[in-house]
Design a protein around this motif. Structure first.
Motif, mmCIF file in Angstrom:
data_model
loop_
_atom_site.group_PDB
_atom_site.id
_atom_site.type_symbol
_atom_site.label_atom_id
_atom_site.label_comp_id
_atom_site.label_asym_id
_atom_site.label_seq_id
_atom_site.Cartn_x
_atom_site.Cartn_y
_atom_site.Cartn_z
ATOM 1 N N UNK A 188 -2.186 7.393 37.364
ATOM 2 C CA UNK A 188 -2.929 8.596 36.596
ATOM 3 C C UNK A 188 -3.453 9.442 37.659
ATOM 4 N N UNK A 189 -3.555 10.794 37.455
ATOM 5 C CA UNK A 189 -4.001 11.647 38.227
ATOM 6 C C UNK A 189 -5.488 11.938 38.014
ATOM 7 N N UNK A 190 -6.288 11.368 38.936
ATOM 8 C CA UNK A 190 -7.883 11.268 38.943
ATOM 9 C C UNK A 190 -8.601 12.628 38.680
ATOM 10 N N UNK A 191 -7.769 13.732 38.996
ATOM 11 C CA UNK A 191 -8.650 15.124 38.889
ATOM 12 C C UNK A 191 -8.389 15.474 37.609
ATOM 13 N N UNK A 192 -7.671 14.787 36.702
ATOM 14 C CA UNK A 192 -7.444 15.115 35.105
ATOM 15 C C UNK A 192 -7.974 14.110 34.359
ATOM 16 N N UNK A 193 -8.584 13.257 34.626
ATOM 17 C CA UNK A 193 -9.037 12.086 33.703
ATOM 18 C C UNK A 193 -10.037 12.821 32.603
ATOM 19 N N UNK A 194 -10.014 12.436 31.493
ATOM 20 C CA UNK A 194 -10.948 12.993 30.361
ATOM 21 C C UNK A 194 -11.658 11.655 29.820
ATOM 22 N N UNK A 195 -12.953 11.805 29.950
ATOM 23 C CA UNK A 195 -13.894 10.886 29.383
ATOM 24 C C UNK A 195 -14.724 11.119 28.470
ATOM 25 N N UNK A 243 -1.202 21.312 53.692
ATOM 26 C CA UNK A 243 -1.489 19.962 54.548
ATOM 27 C C UNK A 243 -2.546 19.294 53.445
ATOM 28 N N UNK A 244 -3.508 20.128 53.015
ATOM 29 C CA UNK A 244 -4.457 19.692 52.023
ATOM 30 C C UNK A 244 -3.923 19.231 50.586
ATOM 31 N N UNK A 245 -2.757 20.078 50.457
ATOM 32 C CA UNK A 245 -2.264 19.861 48.887
ATOM 33 C C UNK A 245 -1.513 18.585 49.101
ATOM 34 N N UNK A 246 -0.875 18.553 50.216
ATOM 35 C CA UNK A 246 0.010 16.910 50.181
ATOM 36 C C UNK A 246 -0.901 15.847 50.402
ATOM 37 N N UNK A 247 -2.166 15.734 50.890
ATOM 38 C CA UNK A 247 -3.083 14.951 50.865
ATOM 39 C C UNK A 247 -3.825 14.630 49.603
ATOM 40 N N UNK A 248 -4.475 15.621 49.011
ATOM 41 C CA UNK A 248 -5.299 15.587 47.830
ATOM 42 C C UNK A 248 -4.474 15.586 46.536
ATOM 43 N N UNK A 249 -3.345 16.225 46.429
ATOM 44 C CA UNK A 249 -2.852 16.766 45.228
ATOM 45 C C UNK A 249 -1.299 16.325 44.954
ATOM 46 N N UNK A 250 -0.760 16.044 46.050
ATOM 47 C CA UNK A 250 0.646 15.579 46.098
ATOM 48 C C UNK A 250 0.770 13.897 45.503
ATOM 49 N N UNK A 251 0.727 13.821 44.395
ATOM 50 C CA UNK A 251 0.631 12.405 43.895
ATOM 51 C C UNK A 251 1.612 12.025 42.689
#
Length: 288
Positions: free
Chosen positions: A281-288, A17-25
């Protein structure tokens, strides 16, 4: 690489359930193979030649790091990459100066994937710009990822914002040859590996399929598509500059959806339609 997770059945439901909400994009719309509660074991048939032969195996192993995928590779005898029910076929050839490095096409019944294929275009991979390990493995990894039902994490070709093969980028590096944790999280959301398996209704995971012993759509016996957009059907999705990269075609009662990995040069061409909203874009992977 991530290690295989060991989870209690009680924890899996919450995690899914967490993966679906937070990461399933970045599922490819709602497309997915039939799921029966165990790791997906669709066979990849290897119809390639040259160094592509080993690259299919490498990509399969990289996707198998996911708890949700337990694929195998077998020698194929399908050089045109025709659709065959229940399997993924991978091919390479000199498809000519047509603007694309790779294609991934899926045959769907409803939203259920019933067959898929990937093609690598040697016309470009034999040119200096693309004839290297990073480009070859990235495209192989990405096309097979599409065949599993994944979309892109990032569609801005001018950027490189993830550690994954599942993005459009004109500047790939060594870390972009493989899936990343977000890809594995997405697969877990689509194909949960515990929690009781498929039910009698035929709905399981991210697809419309049922258990392993149930039919996975109508029998498939379809030819492959051609190498140019006029054979792929109508455009249904676009890069930020309006360049189409996804096509849909009706074929013998099925929908066939095709994902295109354009060359850098072709991707830079302005399309005839502007797809609003900017790149995903997947916010968890953004590189700045």
């Amino acid at each position: 690489m991530v290690s295989k997770k060991i989870l209690t059945i009680g924890a899996v439901s919450a995690l899914a359930m967490v993966a679906t909400v937070a990461d399933a994009r970045h599922q490819w719309r709602q497309y997915a193979w039939a799921w029966d509660g165990i790791p997906l074991d669709v066979v990849i048939y290897n119809n390639t030649s040259g160094d592509w032969v080993s690259r299919v195996g490498v990509a399969s192993s990289d996707w198998n790091v996911s708890d949700s995928i337990n694929g195998s590779v077998s020698n194929g005898n399908n050089p045109n990459c025709d659709f065959v029910t229940g399997q993924i076929d991978v091919c390479n050839d000199d498809y000519g100066s047509v603007g694309w490095l790779g294609l991934a096409s899926i045959q769907i019944n409803g939203n259920e994937i019933v067959a898929g294929w990937s093609k690598m275009n040697d016309y470009y991979f034999n040119q200096q710009r693309y004839n290297n390990d990073v480009w070859r493995q990235l495209v192989m990894c990405q096309e097979i990822g599409h065949n599993y039902g994944l979309g892109h994490q990032n569609e801005n070709f001018r950027s490189n914002t993830t550690d994954s093969c599942m993005e459009y980028t004109s500047t790939p590096t060594e870390i972009d040859k493989t899936p990343d944790q977000h890809d594995y999280d997405q697969l877990e959301a689509m194909y949960p590996t515990s929690g009781g398996g498929g039910d009698d209704s035929g709905d399981g995971g991210g697809g419309n399929g049922g258990g392993k012993d149930k039919p996975r759509g109508k029998p498939a016996s379809l030819p492959s598509l051609g190498k140019t957009p006029d054979s792929w059907g109508r455009p249904i999705d676009y890069l930020p500059n309006g360049k189409p990269y996804m096509y849909e075609r009706e074929l013998n009662g099925y929908r066939v959806i095709t994902h295109v990995t354009w060359t850098i040069e072709a991707a830079a061409e302005q399309g005839d339609h502007h797809h609003g909203g900017g790149p995903r874009q997947h916010s968890g992977d953004l590189h700045f």
